[in-house]
Scaffold this active site. Structure first.
Site, PDB file in Angstrom:
ATOM      1  N   HIS A   1       4.910  -2.067  -6.602  1.00  0.00           N
ATOM      2  CA  HIS A   1       3.491  -2.667  -7.035  1.00  0.00           C
ATOM      3  C   HIS A   1       2.795  -1.389  -7.216  1.00  0.00           C
ATOM      4  CE1 HIS A   1       2.786  -0.910  -2.867  1.00  0.00           C
ATOM      5  NE2 HIS A   1       1.467  -0.762  -3.601  1.00  0.00           N
TER       6      HIS A   1
ATOM      7  N   ARG B   1       7.792   3.301  11.163  1.00  0.00           N
ATOM      8  CA  ARG B   1       7.014   4.066   9.871  1.00  0.00           C
ATOM      9  C   ARG B   1       5.615   3.544  10.042  1.00  0.00           C
ATOM     10  NH1 ARG B   1       6.095   4.183   4.460  1.00  0.00           N
ATOM     11  NH2 ARG B   1       5.471   6.355   3.865  1.00  0.00           N
TER      12      ARG B   1
ATOM     13  N   HIS C   1       4.991   2.054  -7.220  1.00  0.00           N
ATOM     14  CA  HIS C   1       5.523   2.660  -5.931  1.00  0.00           C
ATOM     15  C   HIS C   1       5.925   1.450  -4.945  1.00  0.00           C
ATOM     16  CE1 HIS C   1       1.057   2.309  -5.662  1.00  0.00           C
ATOM     17  NE2 HIS C   1       1.303   2.258  -4.342  1.00  0.00           N
TER      18      HIS C   1
ATOM     19  N   ASP D   1      -1.449  -0.310  -7.305  1.00  0.00           N
ATOM     20  CA  ASP D   1      -2.706  -0.628  -6.686  1.00  0.00           C
ATOM     21  C   ASP D   1      -3.519  -1.107  -7.535  1.00  0.00           C
ATOM     22  OD1 ASP D   1      -2.316   2.089  -4.284  1.00  0.00           O
ATOM     23  OD2 ASP D   1      -1.423   0.355  -4.217  1.00  0.00           O
TER      24      ASP D   1
HETATM   25  C1  LIG Z   1      -7.013  -4.690  -2.098  1.00  0.00           C
HETATM   26  C2  LIG Z   1      -5.773  -4.736  -1.705  1.00  0.00           C
HETATM   27  C3  LIG Z   1      -4.745  -5.875  -1.878  1.00  0.00           C
HETATM   28  C4  LIG Z   1      -3.525  -4.962  -1.386  1.00  0.00           C
HETATM   29  C5  LIG Z   1      -3.914  -4.147  -0.507  1.00  0.00           C
HETATM   30  C6  LIG Z   1      -5.055  -3.613  -1.196  1.00  0.00           C
HETATM   31  C7  LIG Z   1      -4.454  -2.666  -2.312  1.00  0.00           C
HETATM   32  C8  LIG Z   1      -3.163  -2.827  -2.823  1.00  0.00           C
HETATM   33  C9  LIG Z   1      -2.738  -4.573  -2.781  1.00  0.00           C
HETATM   34  C10 LIG Z   1      -1.510  -4.594  -2.598  1.00  0.00           C
HETATM   35  C11 LIG Z   1      -0.496  -3.557  -1.682  1.00  0.00           C
HETATM   36  C12 LIG Z   1      -0.574  -4.587  -4.113  1.00  0.00           C
HETATM   37  C13 LIG Z   1       0.986  -4.956  -3.784  1.00  0.00           C
HETATM   38  C14 LIG Z   1       0.826  -6.522  -3.200  1.00  0.00           C
HETATM   39  C15 LIG Z   1       0.072  -6.548  -1.834  1.00  0.00           C
HETATM   40  C16 LIG Z   1       0.203  -8.077  -1.607  1.00  0.00           C
HETATM   41  C17 LIG Z   1       0.803  -5.873  -0.872  1.00  0.00           C
HETATM   42  O1  LIG Z   1       2.233  -5.683  -0.855  1.00  0.00           O
HETATM   43  O2  LIG Z   1       0.366  -5.460   0.169  1.00  0.00           O
HETATM   44  C18 LIG Z   1      -1.242  -6.065  -2.163  1.00  0.00           C
HETATM   45  C19 LIG Z   1      -2.195  -6.088  -0.826  1.00  0.00           C
HETATM   46  C20 LIG Z   1      -2.675  -7.659  -0.352  1.00  0.00           C
HETATM   47  O3  LIG Z   1      -2.977  -8.260  -1.442  1.00  0.00           O
HETATM   48  O4  LIG Z   1      -2.812  -7.519   0.641  1.00  0.00           O
HETATM   49  O1  LIG Z   2       3.153   3.008   3.410  1.00  0.00           O
HETATM   50  C1  LIG Z   2       3.320   3.581   2.076  1.00  0.00           C
HETATM   51  O2  LIG Z   2       4.007   4.585   1.960  1.00  0.00           O
HETATM   52  C2  LIG Z   2       2.861   2.866   0.981  1.00  0.00           C
HETATM   53  C3  LIG Z   2       1.925   1.781   1.262  1.00  0.00           C
HETATM   54  C4  LIG Z   2       1.176   1.008   0.067  1.00  0.00           C
HETATM   55  O3  LIG Z   2       1.821   1.279  -1.083  1.00  0.00           O
HETATM   56  C5  LIG Z   2       0.315   0.029   0.047  1.00  0.00           C
HETATM   57  O4  LIG Z   2      -0.212  -0.092   1.124  1.00  0.00           O
HETATM   58  O5  LIG Z   2      -0.301  -0.307  -1.182  1.00  0.00           O
END
Ligand SMILES: C=C1C[C@]23C[C@H]1CC[C@H]2[C@]1(C)CCC[C@@](C)(C(=O)O)[C@H]1[C@@H]3C(=O)O
Ligand SMILES: O=C(O)CCC(=O)C(=O)O
Length: 297
Positions: A216, A282, A272, A218
């Site tokens: 994803h 972790r 990432h 951010d």
């Molecule tokens: C505002 C946010 C939504 C998420 C957490 C924070 C910033 C990054 C977003 C996220 C990590 C982007 C990838 C998908 C996601 C669902 C996740 O993998 O956690 C996203 C987070 C979220 O929507 O909970």
């Molecule tokens: O835990 C990590 O190293 C990455 C976490 C991350 O990318 C996220 O919380 O959006």
């Protein structure tokens, strides 16, 4: 629920997205010494700006050292993460994330997504810098989890305040690196709202089938990540995955989609992910800086 080698199918990622069996090469992310940058020493400032400009134009990741964040506070934030995620599920579910909200406790986003579930538990909460007298994080822990979690609220309130201060200093660096001056972005983000996320990745018998956090970018502006000493963060650069290994006493900083847009695409927000392993849990603390919505014209 179907299983493949003891792993429920919802957690198994498609062939083209599975983590490689062999560990990818380490990515050489530049480390910026924030103290020397903020000292105003002309040579240090120009060197830091050059490094940040180069990194952000390519992938948006850099490390910050000499950041000034209290080491004891960081250690406490990690210790309390262990305490929270070791609680029994019903206790954690008292903070259950509601559908459509980005705050609360989530276990693999079950109920939110139906496949490619992340192998992680998270606890996310908002931090608001708009009114310093309002201790939004302390209030969250007290109101959602109760008096027994007062200390959690105090520590994570302090941690978020430290992250907010650090993010504004990094905004000065980003402004200078783009030639718009140290105040340009700092003023824009002053008094912002942010999301703090605690990531807990349990060990997995088949780390080659699952992902702790899927690929994803951010969506927010800036992420300040503190990972423990267990490797797992990977970035996707030039069509390849690289690992960003933990480096003692540094934070990983990356540009988010919103900041990429603010720079008209000059600085990049890049893909990432987080992989897991079969032996060690972790943890990471991710602070997601967002702009004040009343300033977004
Ligand atoms: C505002 C946010 C939504 C998420 C957490 C924070 C910033 C990054 C977003 C996220 C990590 C982007 C990838 C998908 C996601 C669902 C996740 O993998 O956690 C996203 C987070 C979220 O929507 O909970
Ligand atoms: O835990 C990590 O190293 C990455 C976490 C991350 O990318 C996220 O919380 O959006």
């Amino acid at each position: 629920m179907q299983f493949q080698s003891n792993i429920p199918s919802q957690f198994i990622w498609p062939e083209n997205e599975k983590p490689c069996l062999t560990k990818p090469p380490e990515f050489q992310v530049p480390t910026i010494d924030l103290k020397t940058f903020l000292s105003g020493d002309a040579e240090a400032v120009s060197e830091a700006c050059l490094q940040v400009n180069e990194a952000c134009k390519k992938h948006g990741f850099f490390l910050v050292a000499n950041h000034g964040v209290n080491a004891k506070l960081i250690a406490q934030a990690h210790e309390l993460m262990n305490d929270f995620f070791s609680l029994k599920l019903p206790q954690k579910q008292r903070a259950q994330r509601k559908f459509g909200d980005c705050c609360g406790y989530a276990s693999s986003f079950i109920g939110r997504f139906s496949s490619k579930l992340p192998w992680k538990e998270t606890l996310s909460f908002r931090y608001s810098a708009s009114d310093p007298s309002k201790k939004t994080v302390e209030e969250y822990f007290l109101s959602v989890l109760g008096e027994d979690f007062r200390q959690f609220g105090v520590v994570y309130q302090d941690y978020c305040e430290a992250m907010n201060d650090l993010s504004l200093r990094i905004m000065e660096l980003l402004g200078m690196s783009l030639g718009v001056g140290s105040k340009y972005f700092r003023d824009f983000f002053e008094g912002n709202n942010s999301v703090m996320r605690l990531n807990y990745y349990p060990p997995c018998q088949r780390p080659d089938l699952v992902l702790g956090t899927g690929p994803h970018c951010d969506p927010t502006s800036l992420t300040i990540l503190h990972q423990d000493q267990v490797e797992g963060l990977q970035v996707f650069v030039d069509e390849k995955w690289y690992s960003v290994n933990p480096k003692q006493d540094t934070f990983v900083v990356n540009i988010g989609d919103t900041f990429m847009a603010l720079t008209n695409g000059i600085y990049k927000s890049c893909l990432h992910r987080a992989v897991v392993n079969s032996k060690h849990a972790r943890k990471s603390l991710a602070f997601f800086l967002s702009p004040r919505m009343d300033k977004v014209g």
